[in-house]
Design a protein around this motif. Structure first.
Motif, PDB file in Angstrom:
ATOM      1  N   HIS A  55     -20.934 -17.356  87.012  1.00  0.00           N
ATOM      2  CA  HIS A  55     -20.046 -17.912  85.968  1.00  0.00           C
ATOM      3  C   HIS A  55     -18.772 -17.059  85.912  1.00  0.00           C
ATOM      4  O   HIS A  55     -18.616 -16.223  85.023  1.00  0.00           O
ATOM      5  CB  HIS A  55     -20.715 -17.879  84.589  1.00  0.00           C
TER       6      HIS A  55
ATOM      7  N   CYS B 187     -19.099 -12.362  85.981  1.00  0.00           N
ATOM      8  CA  CYS B 187     -20.461 -12.776  86.305  1.00  0.00           C
ATOM      9  C   CYS B 187     -20.360 -13.643  87.559  1.00  0.00           C
ATOM     10  O   CYS B 187     -19.584 -14.605  87.580  1.00  0.00           O
ATOM     11  CB  CYS B 187     -21.042 -13.559  85.134  1.00  0.00           C
TER      12      CYS B 187
ATOM     13  N   MET C  59     -16.865 -15.821  82.889  1.00  0.00           N
ATOM     14  CA  MET C  59     -17.329 -14.686  82.076  1.00  0.00           C
ATOM     15  C   MET C  59     -16.664 -13.419  82.621  1.00  0.00           C
ATOM     16  O   MET C  59     -16.915 -13.024  83.759  1.00  0.00           O
ATOM     17  CB  MET C  59     -18.854 -14.528  82.177  1.00  0.00           C
TER      18      MET C  59
ATOM     19  N   TYR D  55     -29.745 -16.936  84.299  1.00  0.00           N
ATOM     20  CA  TYR D  55     -29.462 -15.553  84.663  1.00  0.00           C
ATOM     21  C   TYR D  55     -27.968 -15.316  84.829  1.00  0.00           C
ATOM     22  O   TYR D  55     -27.189 -16.241  85.000  1.00  0.00           O
ATOM     23  CB  TYR D  55     -30.209 -15.141  85.934  1.00  0.00           C
ATOM     24  N   HIS D  56     -27.614 -14.050  84.752  1.00  0.00           N
ATOM     25  CA  HIS D  56     -26.228 -13.612  84.930  1.00  0.00           C
ATOM     26  C   HIS D  56     -26.223 -12.394  85.847  1.00  0.00           C
ATOM     27  O   HIS D  56     -27.243 -11.754  86.053  1.00  0.00           O
ATOM     28  CB  HIS D  56     -25.600 -13.231  83.587  1.00  0.00           C
TER      29      HIS D  56
END
Ligand SMILES: [Cu+2]
Length: 104
Positions: free
Chosen positions: A94, A91, A97, A55-56
């Motif tokens: 992450h 994100c 991103m 997931y993001h």
């Protein structure tokens, strides 16, 4: 006369509704695609995950805007932009991103 004014008001309303758009930004292979999106004031961006797993999120951290719910495959999240400006987001899980929305 009143009838004419109502007709004008309705025509104006339908134009403003028709001109606001939903623009998709894809999330795939650990990237926002495209990573920079230009939209008009009043438009919305819909981020949609095209990943196969994981997931993001979308998080306008510097702006202090609440982070989105996690987006699992095929899930999406939408935000409307009413003010011109440049909006940078990451994100949450992450932070490498990075994406940018430019509202004109
Ligand atoms: Cu992510």
């Amino acid at each position: 006369m009143r009838r004419v004014l109502v007709a004008i008001a309705l025509a104006t309303l339908s134009i403003s509704v028709a001109s606001a758009a939903d623009i998709e930004v894809r999330i795939e292979k650990m990237k926002f695609v495209p990573d920079e999106t230009r939209i008009k004031k009043g438009d919305s961006i819909v981020w949609k995950s095209h990943e196969k797993r994981g997931y993001h999120t979308v998080w306008f951290k510097d702006e202090g805007y609440p982070e989105s719910e996690p987006m699992f495959p095929d899930e999406s999240w939408k935000r409307k932009f009413d003010k011109p400006g440049t909006y940078v987001y990451i994100c949450g899980p992450h932070p490498e991103m990075v994406g940018r929305v430019i509202v004109e």
